[in-house]
Design an enzyme around this catalytic site. Sequence first.
Site, PDB file in Angstrom:
ATOM      1  N   GLU A 137      -4.982   1.831   2.353  1.00  0.00           N
ATOM      2  CA  GLU A 137      -5.080   0.650   3.214  1.00  0.00           C
ATOM      3  C   GLU A 137      -5.244   1.052   4.674  1.00  0.00           C
ATOM      4  OE1 GLU A 137      -3.638  -2.465   5.993  1.00  0.00           O
ATOM      5  OE2 GLU A 137      -2.793  -0.478   5.635  1.00  0.00           O
ATOM      6  N   GLU A 138      -4.568   2.119   5.077  1.00  0.00           N
ATOM      7  CA  GLU A 138      -4.504   2.449   6.504  1.00  0.00           C
ATOM      8  C   GLU A 138      -5.832   2.860   7.104  1.00  0.00           C
ATOM      9  OE1 GLU A 138      -2.252   1.696   8.345  1.00  0.00           O
ATOM     10  OE2 GLU A 138      -0.299   1.833   7.405  1.00  0.00           O
ATOM     11  N   HIS A 183       0.827  -1.210   0.000  1.00  0.00           N
ATOM     12  CA  HIS A 183       0.000   0.000   0.000  1.00  0.00           C
ATOM     13  C   HIS A 183       0.858   1.255   0.000  1.00  0.00           C
ATOM     14  CE1 HIS A 183       0.253   0.861   4.427  1.00  0.00           C
ATOM     15  NE2 HIS A 183       0.204  -0.450   4.573  1.00  0.00           N
ATOM     16  N   ASP A 191       6.108   0.688   6.865  1.00  0.00           N
ATOM     17  CA  ASP A 191       4.669   0.505   6.660  1.00  0.00           C
ATOM     18  C   ASP A 191       4.116   1.619   5.779  1.00  0.00           C
ATOM     19  OD1 ASP A 191       2.077  -0.443   6.910  1.00  0.00           O
ATOM     20  OD2 ASP A 191       1.739   0.506   8.845  1.00  0.00           O
ATOM     21  N   HIS A 243       3.293   2.695  12.661  1.00  0.00           N
ATOM     22  CA  HIS A 243       2.419   3.861  12.852  1.00  0.00           C
ATOM     23  C   HIS A 243       3.005   4.932  13.768  1.00  0.00           C
ATOM     24  CE1 HIS A 243      -1.426   1.265  11.888  1.00  0.00           C
ATOM     25  NE2 HIS A 243      -0.539   1.289  10.897  1.00  0.00           N
ATOM     26  N   ASP A 283       3.319  -6.379   3.424  1.00  0.00           N
ATOM     27  CA  ASP A 283       2.860  -5.314   4.331  1.00  0.00           C
ATOM     28  C   ASP A 283       3.184  -5.678   5.774  1.00  0.00           C
ATOM     29  OD1 ASP A 283       1.712  -3.057   5.400  1.00  0.00           O
ATOM     30  OD2 ASP A 283      -0.356  -3.789   5.215  1.00  0.00           O
TER      31      ASP A 283
END
Length: 467
Positions: free
Chosen positions: A330-331, A284, A296, A428, A358
Amino acid sequence: MNRIFTLAVILGSFAFAKAQKSAAAMDSTVLRSIYNQNLTSSKSYQWLDHLSNNIGGRLSGSPQAQLAVEYTLEELKKVADTAYLQPVMVPKWTRGIPEVAYFKDAEGNNTKVNVCALGGSIATPANGIWAEVIEVDGLEDLKSLGRSKIEGKFVFYNRPMESTKIQTFESYGGCVDQRYSGAQAAAEYGAVGTIVRSMNLRMDDFPHTGAMSYGDLPMDQYIPSTAISTNDAEKLHQALQEDKNLKFYLFQDSENHGDVQSYNVIAEIKGSQFPDEVIVVGGHLDSWDLGDGSHDDGAGVVQSMQVLQTMKATNYRPKRTIRVVLFMNEENGLRGANAYAAAVATQDQKHILALESDAGGFTPRGFGFDTSPLQMQQILSWKGLFKPYLIHYFEMGGSGADVGPLKDTGAVLAGLRPDSQRYFDYHHASNDTFDAVNKRELELGAATMTSLIYLFDNYGLSKKLKK
């Protein structure tokens, strides 16, 4: 006659075994060339450098996300037969000015803590919120406490990730409901906001953001939700042991802006023999706004791009169409994955493999597969080819969020499985930056993905499934 028949069977078996051995030797040679190319001439680390350091965090709907779309499209045009954009509407959310949070302890001292708004959360009032705190171990505690003990307070979700689990994604799955659904559940009991312990196995000062949802709550019942670092979660917990009536202050400036136009980036090399059979590989393109999203999922993006670059560099012309899809959103919505799957449903193509990366750019360990037991037999027959590269994890279960919507196509769904022990140190958070990615580990992951794709391209799906 029986002797002749028996001799024929023996000779046939010998010839079959010899052919199998010859094919395995050829496959081994191809995999060696794939790993050699990735470890000496890969472009993946260079691409990641640009995504991370020249563009930065790529939150859906942001200018940086659009720059990433434009950059990857141009780079893919250099290694693919065709490259194009697939429009998709995505939610836009902004963090605003930096968050502020602190609590006052029993002695009247203010202790500043590290927090970050969760993705999708509303802001606090302009002057912030100053309220008492009720600590819980999870959503299930709210019902037993009841409205009288929760109303007007912050709910502090402090259940940590399970440290005894070796598969760290299982630990994450065991507590992420606090982050995603915590605000909705707490608002129903009259809470003024939520404080969520970061999804992190390490003790540090980095708060970790991530998606949250208000479910079907009316907008006038939305409450702000923030993540607190693991170190500060422990400080708040200890302070609450000494003073159950301590007050916590939170200010955050986040805002939801509705949907905006964005894109999936798609590129492919057309199959030479079976062009209507498609192998998809992707990651992503969006990330959170903290850090630059190198693990990520910048790593998965450039590893997927590298599959095509490796094929071009080694002059490999695939039998089947190899398609890279860089999914958007995606997130915080999975809009790109759903848009791609919806388009596939209208096309006269057969997807045979959908592979996603991912889980960070760490040392690859193998793959998780979502497929039938019969197809898994064929996959396991290839496991020995990966042994020289210390790839040993070939297990049923788990693929990836973006390839999940392709399940109904009949494709084998797969996810690259790197070593995950350090992944949630960065996931994140603002320390998910380019310097956290090891070049060699990133390249080994790209080589491992390309090798699996080569095998599916060369052999297709198990013949047992086609009968």
